[in-house]
Design a protein around this motif. Structure first.
Motif, PDB file in Angstrom:
ATOM      1  N   LEU A   1     -10.542  -0.977   7.641  1.00 53.19           N
ATOM      2  CA  LEU A   1      -9.800  -0.399   8.765  1.00 53.19           C
ATOM      3  C   LEU A   1      -8.300  -0.598   8.555  1.00 53.19           C
ATOM      4  O   LEU A   1      -7.515   0.325   8.740  1.00 53.19           O
ATOM      5  N   ASP A   2      -7.920  -1.789   8.147  1.00 55.29           N
ATOM      6  CA  ASP A   2      -6.501  -2.077   7.900  1.00 55.29           C
ATOM      7  C   ASP A   2      -5.929  -1.158   6.823  1.00 55.29           C
ATOM      8  O   ASP A   2      -4.804  -0.675   6.935  1.00 55.29           O
ATOM      9  N   ALA A   3      -6.713  -0.891   5.781  1.00 56.95           N
ATOM     10  CA  ALA A   3      -6.263   0.002   4.705  1.00 56.95           C
ATOM     11  C   ALA A   3      -6.043   1.415   5.240  1.00 56.95           C
ATOM     12  O   ALA A   3      -5.019   2.043   4.957  1.00 56.95           O
ATOM     13  N   LEU A   4      -6.993   1.914   6.021  1.00 50.40           N
ATOM     14  CA  LEU A   4      -6.863   3.261   6.581  1.00 50.40           C
ATOM     15  C   LEU A   4      -5.646   3.365   7.486  1.00 50.40           C
ATOM     16  O   LEU A   4      -4.871   4.317   7.399  1.00 50.40           O
TER      17      LEU A   4
ATOM     18  N   MET B   1       0.847  -1.165   0.000  1.00 53.72           N
ATOM     19  CA  MET B   1       0.000   0.000   0.000  1.00 53.72           C
ATOM     20  C   MET B   1       0.894   1.229   0.000  1.00 53.72           C
ATOM     21  O   MET B   1       1.352   1.658   1.032  1.00 53.72           O
ATOM     22  N   GLY B   2       1.170   1.770  -1.157  1.00 55.04           N
ATOM     23  CA  GLY B   2       2.051   2.922  -1.272  1.00 55.04           C
ATOM     24  C   GLY B   2       1.377   4.195  -0.815  1.00 55.04           C
ATOM     25  O   GLY B   2       0.173   4.355  -0.917  1.00 55.04           O
ATOM     26  N   ILE B   3       2.169   5.107  -0.314  1.00 56.21           N
ATOM     27  CA  ILE B   3       1.656   6.397   0.134  1.00 56.21           C
ATOM     28  C   ILE B   3       1.825   7.389  -1.009  1.00 56.21           C
ATOM     29  O   ILE B   3       2.899   7.487  -1.584  1.00 56.21           O
ATOM     30  N   PRO B   4       0.761   8.109  -1.370  1.00 56.43           N
ATOM     31  CA  PRO B   4       0.845   9.051  -2.479  1.00 56.43           C
ATOM     32  C   PRO B   4       1.864  10.142  -2.199  1.00 56.43           C
ATOM     33  O   PRO B   4       2.030  10.584  -1.078  1.00 56.43           O
TER      34      PRO B   4
ATOM     35  N   GLY C   1      -2.953   1.695   7.309  1.00 54.32           N
ATOM     36  CA  GLY C   1      -1.768   1.710   6.446  1.00 54.32           C
ATOM     37  C   GLY C   1      -1.471   3.096   5.901  1.00 54.32           C
ATOM     38  O   GLY C   1      -0.320   3.522   5.850  1.00 54.32           O
ATOM     39  N   HIS C   2      -2.503   3.836   5.527  1.00 50.29           N
ATOM     40  CA  HIS C   2      -2.315   5.199   5.016  1.00 50.29           C
ATOM     41  C   HIS C   2      -1.872   6.162   6.114  1.00 50.29           C
ATOM     42  O   HIS C   2      -1.208   7.158   5.835  1.00 50.29           O
ATOM     43  N   MET C   3      -2.266   5.872   7.335  1.00 46.93           N
ATOM     44  CA  MET C   3      -1.936   6.768   8.447  1.00 46.93           C
ATOM     45  C   MET C   3      -0.559   6.491   9.026  1.00 46.93           C
ATOM     46  O   MET C   3      -0.026   7.313   9.760  1.00 46.93           O
ATOM     47  N   GLY C   4       0.001   5.330   8.732  1.00 48.20           N
ATOM     48  CA  GLY C   4       1.333   5.009   9.219  1.00 48.20           C
ATOM     49  C   GLY C   4       1.391   4.790  10.717  1.00 48.20           C
ATOM     50  O   GLY C   4       2.358   5.180  11.370  1.00 48.20           O
ATOM     51  N   MET C   5       0.374   4.181  11.265  1.00 45.02           N
ATOM     52  CA  MET C   5       0.390   3.883  12.700  1.00 45.02           C
ATOM     53  C   MET C   5       0.125   2.403  12.898  1.00 45.02           C
ATOM     54  O   MET C   5      -0.238   1.706  11.956  1.00 45.02           O
ATOM     55  N   THR C   6       0.309   1.928  14.097  1.00 52.65           N
ATOM     56  CA  THR C   6       0.092   0.511  14.345  1.00 52.65           C
ATOM     57  C   THR C   6      -1.393   0.241  14.576  1.00 52.65           C
ATOM     58  O   THR C   6      -2.140   1.120  15.027  1.00 52.65           O
ATOM     59  N   LYS C   7      -1.787  -0.979  14.275  1.00 55.61           N
ATOM     60  CA  LYS C   7      -3.167  -1.400  14.513  1.00 55.61           C
ATOM     61  C   LYS C   7      -3.486  -1.299  16.002  1.00 55.61           C
ATOM     62  O   LYS C   7      -4.579  -0.892  16.388  1.00 55.61           O
TER      63      LYS C   7
ATOM     64  N   VAL D   1     -10.650   5.160  -1.463  1.00 55.62           N
ATOM     65  CA  VAL D   1      -9.302   4.593  -1.555  1.00 55.62           C
ATOM     66  C   VAL D   1      -8.717   4.412  -0.158  1.00 55.62           C
ATOM     67  O   VAL D   1      -8.109   3.392   0.146  1.00 55.62           O
ATOM     68  N   LEU D   2      -8.892   5.404   0.711  1.00 56.04           N
ATOM     69  CA  LEU D   2      -8.396   5.292   2.085  1.00 56.04           C
ATOM     70  C   LEU D   2      -9.017   4.101   2.808  1.00 56.04           C
ATOM     71  O   LEU D   2      -8.400   3.513   3.681  1.00 56.04           O
ATOM     72  N   LEU D   3     -10.233   3.755   2.421  1.00 53.60           N
ATOM     73  CA  LEU D   3     -10.943   2.638   3.051  1.00 53.60           C
ATOM     74  C   LEU D   3     -10.781   1.329   2.279  1.00 53.60           C
ATOM     75  O   LEU D   3     -11.527   0.384   2.503  1.00 53.60           O
ATOM     76  N   GLY D   4      -9.805   1.275   1.373  1.00 57.09           N
ATOM     77  CA  GLY D   4      -9.490   0.019   0.709  1.00 57.09           C
ATOM     78  C   GLY D   4      -9.901  -0.084  -0.741  1.00 57.09           C
ATOM     79  O   GLY D   4      -9.729  -1.130  -1.362  1.00 57.09           O
TER      80      GLY D   4
END
Length: 151
Positions: free
Chosen positions: A46-49, A1-4, A51-57, A15-18
């Motif tokens: 949730l997992d996709a979001l 999941m690349g970051i724009p 990933g975009h935020m760069g934080m842990t689950k 897109v943020l939601l997968g």
């Protein structure tokens, strides 16, 4: 999941939601978001979001949703989250989408979210995501930055 990296690549809410594989219906209005909340987001959204935020689950689950990470990890990717959790995730995604529009870079978004902000009483924006009032405050500061108002 690349970051724009460029504004043209800034992800939309779906897109943020997968993407369209997880968010089947188009999002054209707030009513579509209500319907999406009522249906329940899949855990994979949730997992996709996250990933975009760069934080842990674990941080997202415990500090934003007030859930145990174990509760989330027991769910399969295609399992639906409840209406309240789905609604909260959508509201977080809306603010993150706004941050991508303002900062135009995933790295800048993640940096801004995790840096204490004087306009937010020296809270990190991400630390206010646990409550609707905090999300509104962060969104307001993003709007001020967008308009060139000192924030």
């Amino acid at each position: 999941m690349g970051i724009p990296k460029k504004k043209e690549d800034a992800p939309g809410l779906a897109v943020l939601l997968g993407g369209s594989t997880l968010v089947k219906q188009p999002i054209r209005s707030e009513f579509d978001l209500i319907a999406l909340s009522n249906q329940g987001l899949q855990k994979a959204s949730l997992d996709a979001l996250i990933g975009h935020m760069g934080m842990t689950k674990k941080n997202f689950a415990e500090n934003i949703l007030h859930l145990s990470v174990k509760t989330l990890e027991r769910k399969k990717d295609n399992e639906k989250l409840d209406r309240q959790t789905s609604s909260h995730i959508i509201e977080v995604a809306k603010v993150v989408e706004h941050a991508f529009e303002v900062f135009e870079s995933g790295d800048k978004v993640q940096g801004w979210l995790n840096t204490p902000n004087r306009a937010l009483n020296n809270f990190k924006p991400i630390d206010l995501f646990y409550i609707p009032t905090g999300l509104a405050m962060v969104d307001n500061v993003l709007g001020r930055i967008e308009e060139g108002v000192y924030s």
